[in-house]
Design a protein around this motif. Structure first.
Motif, PDB file in Angstrom:
ATOM      1  N   ALA A 186       6.846 161.857  25.694  1.00  0.00           N
ATOM      2  CA  ALA A 186       6.122 160.395  25.734  1.00  0.00           C
ATOM      3  C   ALA A 186       4.939 160.807  26.259  1.00  0.00           C
ATOM      4  CB  ALA A 186       6.987 159.693  27.098  1.00  0.00           C
TER       5      ALA A 186
ATOM      6  N   LEU B 222       1.848 159.407  24.109  1.00  0.00           N
ATOM      7  CA  LEU B 222       0.674 158.678  24.606  1.00  0.00           C
ATOM      8  C   LEU B 222      -0.689 159.197  24.307  1.00  0.00           C
ATOM      9  CD1 LEU B 222      -0.380 155.947  26.561  1.00  0.00           C
ATOM     10  CD2 LEU B 222       0.091 158.118  28.325  1.00  0.00           C
TER      11      LEU B 222
ATOM     12  N   LEU C 195      -2.799 154.959  31.000  1.00  0.00           N
ATOM     13  CA  LEU C 195      -1.932 153.634  30.952  1.00  0.00           C
ATOM     14  C   LEU C 195      -2.749 152.419  31.300  1.00  0.00           C
ATOM     15  CD1 LEU C 195       1.159 155.177  32.796  1.00  0.00           C
ATOM     16  CD2 LEU C 195       1.219 154.494  30.452  1.00  0.00           C
TER      17      LEU C 195
ATOM     18  N   SER D  45       2.480 150.948  27.682  1.00  0.00           N
ATOM     19  CA  SER D  45       3.473 151.554  27.601  1.00  0.00           C
ATOM     20  C   SER D  45       4.917 150.887  28.069  1.00  0.00           C
ATOM     21  CB  SER D  45       3.436 152.818  28.072  1.00  0.00           C
ATOM     22  OG  SER D  45       2.535 153.602  27.545  1.00  0.00           O
TER      23      SER D  45
ATOM     24  N   ILE E  90       6.175 153.938  23.659  1.00  0.00           N
ATOM     25  CA  ILE E  90       4.487 154.033  23.943  1.00  0.00           C
ATOM     26  C   ILE E  90       4.207 152.880  22.897  1.00  0.00           C
ATOM     27  CG2 ILE E  90       2.527 155.209  23.826  1.00  0.00           C
ATOM     28  CD1 ILE E  90       4.467 156.114  25.815  1.00  0.00           C
TER      29      ILE E  90
ATOM     30  N   LEU F 226       6.634 158.506  33.010  1.00  0.00           N
ATOM     31  CA  LEU F 226       6.166 159.387  31.805  1.00  0.00           C
ATOM     32  C   LEU F 226       6.376 160.739  32.546  1.00  0.00           C
ATOM     33  CD1 LEU F 226       5.502 156.596  30.699  1.00  0.00           C
ATOM     34  CD2 LEU F 226       3.645 158.065  29.544  1.00  0.00           C
TER      35      LEU F 226
END
Length: 328
Positions: A156, A160, A220, A225, A236, A268
C-alpha cells in the motif's frame, strides 16, 4: 438615557432583521444548474491534470528510499536478534525467550487468558505487510467485485507513492513481501557483525523508520486513501473498491462489502506494538507485572536490542522511569 437605550435597541433590531432578510434573500435565490453543469463536468475532466503534485514527488521518492532502508536494516538485525511469535495469535516478543503473560486469544478470539506458545519469528512479524490493488492512476473507475482478479496487489505504501508520482522500479513494486515468511531467523547462525556496525544499522533503521512514517503522513494529507472500518483492507484512491472481501462474520448482512473510512499512517505502516523489558524488570516478563511493563513499536524495540538510541517521544510508552513490579 432611556431614549438612547430605545434608539440603540431599535438600531440593533434593524441590523439583525436586515441580516436575516439578506440571508433569506440569498437562500431563496435560484441557481441555474444548466449553466453550471458544463463547468462542473469540465472541472471533473481536467482534475487529473493537477496530479501528481510536483512538490510532493520528492516526498514520495524519499518514502520509497526509506522503506527500502527499513526492510534492509530489519532483515540484517533479525539475523542477530532473536524474535518470538505466537502460534495462535499475532503476538510478538523480541528476545531469546518469550514472555509468560496470559494474553493469547487464539485464532478466532474464542479464548482468553491463555499463555502463548512461541515459535521463531520472521520479517513479516516485525513489518506487517499491507497490500492494496494497483491502478495506473487515482482517477480510474472503481474496481468491481468481478474485476478483483484483474488487478495485482502491491504494498500500500508503494501504491501511494506511485500515485504521488514516484518512479518505482518493477522489481521493487511487484516484489512480494511474503518471500521472507520462510526465513526462520532464530534457527540461523548469527552473522559475524561487529557491535559498532550493528549499532550503526540500528540507528540507520530508526532514522529511516521515522522518515517513512513522516513521509506517509504528508502524502495522506494530499492523496486520498481508504481503510475498512471492520477489517484491515486498504485502498489508495478517491473511493474504496467494490470487491466483497470483508471477513467480519457479524456483518454478513453486507455480503462482504467494506465500509470505508479515511486511512491514517498506522493503517499503511502498522507499528506492531510489543512488550518492552526495562533494565530493572525481571529477565522473563511474568503475568503479574502486566500493569508495570511498558510497550514499544517492534522496529524500535528491535533496534534497541543493538544499543541504538531511540527518540525520547517513545519513553512514555516504554515507561522508562516507571516502577518495577513487586517481588512476590
Amino acid at each position: 438615557m432611556a431614549s438612547l437605550g430605545r434608539r440603540a435597541g431599535s438600531y440593533i433590531c434593524l441590523e439583525l432583521c436586515g441580516i436575516a432578510l439578506n440571508q433569506r434573500h440569498y437562500s431563496t435565490s435560484r441557481v441555474d444548474w444548466k449553466q453550471l453543469r458544463p463547468m462542473i463536468l469540465k472541472r471533473i475532466k481536467n482534475r487529473s491534470k493537477e496530479y501528481p503534485i510536483k512538490r510532493m514527488i520528492p516526498v514520495a521518492e524519499e518514502v520509497v528510499r526509506a522503506r527500502e532502508v527499513v526492510y534492509e536494516g530489519v532483515s540484517r538485525l533479525l539475523k542477530v536478534v532473536p524474535v518470538q511469535s505466537c502460534k495462535f495469535c499475532p503476538e510478538v516478543h523480541i528476545g531469546a525467550t518469550g514472555h509468560q503473560m496470559k494474553t493469547c486469544y487464539g485464532f478466532r478470539r474464542m479464548i482468553k487468558d491463555r499463555p502463548h506458545e512461541w515459535d521463531p519469528g520472521n520479517l513479516n512479524d516485525i513489518l506487517v505487510p499491507v497490500q492494496a490493488f494497483h491502478q495506473k492512476n487515482m482517477f480510474e473507475d472503481e474496481i468491481k467485485h468481478d474485476q478483483r482478479f484483474d488487478f495485482t496487489r502491491v504494498p500500500a505504501v508503494l501504491e501511494l507513492c506511485h500515485h504521488a508520482g514516484a518512479d518505482i522500479p518493477d522489481e521493487i513494486l511487484y516484489k512480494s513481501d511474503q518471500i521472507s515468511t520462510t526465513l526462520k531467523t532464530n534457527n540461523q547462525q548469527p552473522a559475524p557483525i561487529l557491535p559498532d556496525e550493528l549499532r550503526y544499522i540500528g540507528l540507520r533503521t530508526l532514522d529511516a523508520w521515522e522518515s517513512l512514517r513522516l513521509g506517509v503522513t504528508k502524502l495522506l494529507l494530499v492523496y486520498p486513501s481508504k481503510v475498512c472500518k471492520h477489517c484491515s483492507e486498504v485502498h489508495i484512491g478517491q473511493s474504496g473498491h467494490k470487491a466483497r472481501m470483508c471477513g467480519v462474520f457479524k456483518f454478513e448482512g453486507w455480503k462482504g462489502m467494506h465500509k470505508w473510512d479515511k486511512a491514517g499512517v498506522d493503517d499503511l505502516v502498522p507499528q506492531k506494538i510489543v512488550w518492552h523489558r526495562r533494565p530493572h524488570d525481571p529477565p522473563v516478563l511474568v503475568d503479574g507485572g502486566r500493569d508495570y511493563y511498558g510497550h514499544a513499536p517492534a522496529v524500535i524495540e528491535l533496534c534497541m536490542q543493538v544499543s541504538a538510541v531511540v527518540n525520547p517521544k517513545y519513553h512514555c510508552m516504554m515507561k522508562t522511569h516507571g516502577l518495577a513490579p513487586p517481588v512476590r
